[in-house]
Write a protein that holds these residues in place. Structure first.
Motif, PDB file in Angstrom:
ATOM      1  N   UNK A  58      -9.601   8.853 -11.599  1.00 26.32           N
ATOM      2  CA  UNK A  58      -8.636   8.528 -12.527  1.00 26.32           C
ATOM      3  C   UNK A  58      -7.511   8.366 -12.038  1.00 26.32           C
ATOM      4  N   UNK A  59      -6.854   9.206 -11.774  1.00 25.49           N
ATOM      5  CA  UNK A  59      -5.595   9.239 -10.719  1.00 25.49           C
ATOM      6  C   UNK A  59      -5.378   8.141 -10.149  1.00 25.49           C
ATOM      7  N   UNK A  60      -6.548   7.552  -9.540  1.00 27.14           N
ATOM      8  CA  UNK A  60      -6.389   6.379  -8.892  1.00 27.14           C
ATOM      9  C   UNK A  60      -5.532   5.689  -9.348  1.00 27.14           C
ATOM     10  N   UNK A  61      -6.638   5.300  -9.885  1.00 28.21           N
ATOM     11  CA  UNK A  61      -6.869   4.011 -11.281  1.00 28.21           C
ATOM     12  C   UNK A  61      -5.350   4.124 -11.921  1.00 28.21           C
ATOM     13  N   UNK A  62      -4.861   5.393 -12.310  1.00 28.18           N
ATOM     14  CA  UNK A  62      -3.645   5.067 -12.873  1.00 28.18           C
ATOM     15  C   UNK A  62      -2.714   4.999 -11.475  1.00 28.18           C
ATOM     16  N   UNK A  63      -2.609   4.844 -10.914  1.00 25.10           N
ATOM     17  CA  UNK A  63      -1.627   4.742  -9.557  1.00 25.10           C
ATOM     18  C   UNK A  63      -1.282   3.363  -8.885  1.00 25.10           C
ATOM     19  N   UNK A  64      -3.143   2.857  -9.193  1.00 31.65           N
ATOM     20  CA  UNK A  64      -2.987   1.645  -8.413  1.00 31.65           C
ATOM     21  C   UNK A  64      -2.501   0.441 -10.285  1.00 31.65           C
ATOM     22  N   UNK A  65      -2.366   1.309 -11.274  1.00 29.13           N
ATOM     23  CA  UNK A  65      -1.951  -0.152 -11.978  1.00 29.13           C
ATOM     24  C   UNK A  65      -0.131   0.262 -12.160  1.00 29.13           C
ATOM     25  N   UNK A  66      -0.050   1.845 -11.686  1.00 29.19           N
ATOM     26  CA  UNK A  66       1.335   1.526 -11.711  1.00 29.19           C
ATOM     27  C   UNK A  66       1.686   0.678 -10.566  1.00 29.19           C
ATOM     28  N   UNK A  67       1.003   1.139  -9.145  1.00 28.28           N
ATOM     29  CA  UNK A  67       1.740  -0.074  -8.480  1.00 28.28           C
ATOM     30  C   UNK A  67       1.392  -1.825  -8.807  1.00 28.28           C
ATOM     31  N   UNK A  68       0.836  -1.820  -9.449  1.00 28.95           N
ATOM     32  CA  UNK A  68       0.310  -2.972 -10.422  1.00 28.95           C
ATOM     33  C   UNK A  68       1.756  -3.783 -10.864  1.00 28.95           C
ATOM     34  N   UNK A  70       4.238  -2.578 -11.220  1.00 28.91           N
ATOM     35  CA  UNK A  70       6.026  -2.302  -9.908  1.00 28.91           C
ATOM     36  C   UNK A  70       5.758  -3.916  -9.395  1.00 28.91           C
ATOM     37  N   UNK A  71       4.464  -4.031  -8.747  1.00 24.86           N
ATOM     38  CA  UNK A  71       4.983  -5.608  -8.206  1.00 24.86           C
ATOM     39  C   UNK A  71       4.404  -6.604  -8.577  1.00 24.86           C
ATOM     40  N   UNK A  72       4.059  -6.660 -10.215  1.00 22.49           N
ATOM     41  CA  UNK A  72       3.513  -7.135 -10.550  1.00 22.49           C
ATOM     42  C   UNK A  72       5.035  -9.189 -10.488  1.00 22.49           C
ATOM     43  N   UNK A  73       4.499  -9.926 -10.716  1.00 19.88           N
ATOM     44  CA  UNK A  73       4.902 -11.113 -10.451  1.00 19.88           C
ATOM     45  C   UNK A  73       5.218 -11.628  -8.867  1.00 19.88           C
ATOM     46  N   UNK A  74       5.082 -10.997  -7.734  1.00 20.06           N
ATOM     47  CA  UNK A  74       4.836 -11.490  -6.421  1.00 20.06           C
ATOM     48  C   UNK A  74       3.690 -11.692  -5.507  1.00 20.06           C
ATOM     49  N   UNK A  79       1.509  -5.538  -3.011  1.00 15.41           N
ATOM     50  CA  UNK A  79       0.290  -6.696  -4.323  1.00 15.41           C
ATOM     51  C   UNK A  79      -0.732  -6.801  -4.082  1.00 15.41           C
ATOM     52  N   UNK A  80      -1.157  -7.486  -2.626  1.00 21.20           N
ATOM     53  CA  UNK A  80      -2.663  -7.580  -2.262  1.00 21.20           C
ATOM     54  C   UNK A  80      -2.623  -6.314  -2.192  1.00 21.20           C
ATOM     55  N   UNK A  81      -2.393  -5.771  -1.479  1.00 23.40           N
ATOM     56  CA  UNK A  81      -2.797  -3.892  -1.222  1.00 23.40           C
ATOM     57  C   UNK A  81      -3.564  -3.434  -2.344  1.00 23.40           C
ATOM     58  N   UNK A  82      -2.566  -3.824  -3.632  1.00 26.61           N
ATOM     59  CA  UNK A  82      -2.830  -2.698  -5.142  1.00 26.61           C
ATOM     60  C   UNK A  82      -4.296  -3.117  -5.240  1.00 26.61           C
ATOM     61  N   UNK A  83      -4.736  -4.873  -5.238  1.00 28.50           N
ATOM     62  CA  UNK A  83      -5.882  -5.916  -5.346  1.00 28.50           C
ATOM     63  C   UNK A  83      -7.033  -5.255  -4.839  1.00 28.50           C
ATOM     64  N   UNK A  84      -6.545  -5.068  -3.547  1.00 32.84           N
ATOM     65  CA  UNK A  84      -8.041  -4.425  -2.946  1.00 32.84           C
ATOM     66  C   UNK A  84      -8.166  -3.332  -2.940  1.00 32.84           C
ATOM     67  N   UNK A  85      -7.367  -2.586  -3.398  1.00 28.57           N
ATOM     68  CA  UNK A  85      -7.741  -1.231  -3.913  1.00 28.57           C
ATOM     69  C   UNK A  85      -8.415  -1.038  -5.228  1.00 28.57           C
TER      70      UNK A  85
END
Length: 261
Positions: A58-68, A70-74, A79-85
């Motif tokens: 769950x912490x990993x998912x929340x960290x991925x969401x935060x990354x998403x 932060x890097x939204x729009x670009x 962002x690619x790493x976040x989606x892969x994650x």
């Protein structure tokens, strides 16, 4: 009978409904739901390692969401790493849910017979069972009976196992000390079931194996009868004790002129 328990397949599918929903929800909204399913299953089955894994993912998912966010729009490398994650997290999380389906269902089945206690992990529980071959705890005794009920293909033995489980549960609720003595007296029952399953799996339909199976089946039948009598005797003793106490109580009231003869 289901693939993991003596319950119906419909019952098993209902218990795994949220596992299937988690698999179907590939798109995170805003996170995947599998960590919540893990935490719920850990709480129901009382397996600590599952709880820890669910909380960590769950912490990993929340960290991925935060990354998403932060890097939204670009469409950057981040962002690619976040989606892969997100994709890897989905595969790993739901893979774990599927892998745990069988022990999860078995723990739920056991919870209908007796209250579960928290265990570190399924593997540690199995090691404990192997180490406690000479003297069972009440929970291990019932778990073993349920295990052999699942393995053995004999309706008469199924009925006797169900009867023994019910009687032992009654005895344990009535007198825990007697229940512990019961485990010593009747530990052979588990060994008989183990041997019956061994012969059954050998698939040798000759006079020797058939006679052996018949003899072992009779042992289980006689054990169920004896156990029923034993539990009946315990209840009878309890009733007699209460009856004697009640007689003394009534006589005391009469002696104090609170009741008339």
């Amino acid at each position: 009978m289901g693939f993991a328990t003596k319950k119906s397949r419909g019952w098993e599918l209902r218990q795994l409904l949220w596992t299937f929903i988690s698999i179907a929800m590939f798109i995170p909204l805003p996170v995947h739901i599998y960590p919540f399913v893990m935490l719920s299953q850990a709480r129901q089955s009382k397996v600590r390692s599952w709880y820890v894994t669910g909380a960590a993912l769950l912490m990993v998912e929340l960290a991925l969401f935060a990354s998403f966010v932060i890097f939204w729009g670009a469409m950057s490398q981040a962002m690619i790493l976040t989606l892969c994650g997100y994709t890897v997290s989905y595969i790993v999380g739901n893979g774990l849910l599927l892998n745990r389906s069988k022990p999860y269902l078995q723990r739920l089945e056991l919870s209908e017979v007796r209250d579960l206690r928290w265990i570190p992990s399924i593997a540690s529980q199995k090691r404990l069972e192997l180490q406690a071959m000479t003297l069972d705890t009440p929970q291990l005794f019932i778990e073993r009976l349920m295990h052999w009920r699942k393995e053995i293909n004999n309706a008469a033995i199924h009925r006797n196992i169900d009867k023994i489980i019910h009687l032992f549960t009654l005895l344990e609720k009535n007198d825990k000390i007697e229940a512990e003595k019961f485990l010593v007296r009747h530990s052979t029952v588990v060994n008989v079931l183990m041997k019956y399953d061994e012969i059954e799996n050998a698939k040798l339909n000759n006079s020797v194996t058939l006679d052996s199976k018949k003899k072992l089946e009779e042992v289980i039948t006689q054990a169920a009868i004896a156990i029923e009598q034993e539990v009946t005797n315990q209840f009878q003793y309890g009733i007699l004790d209460v009856s004697a106490e009640s007689d003394v109580y009534i006589q005391t009231l009469k002696n104090r002129n609170l009741l008339k003869d």
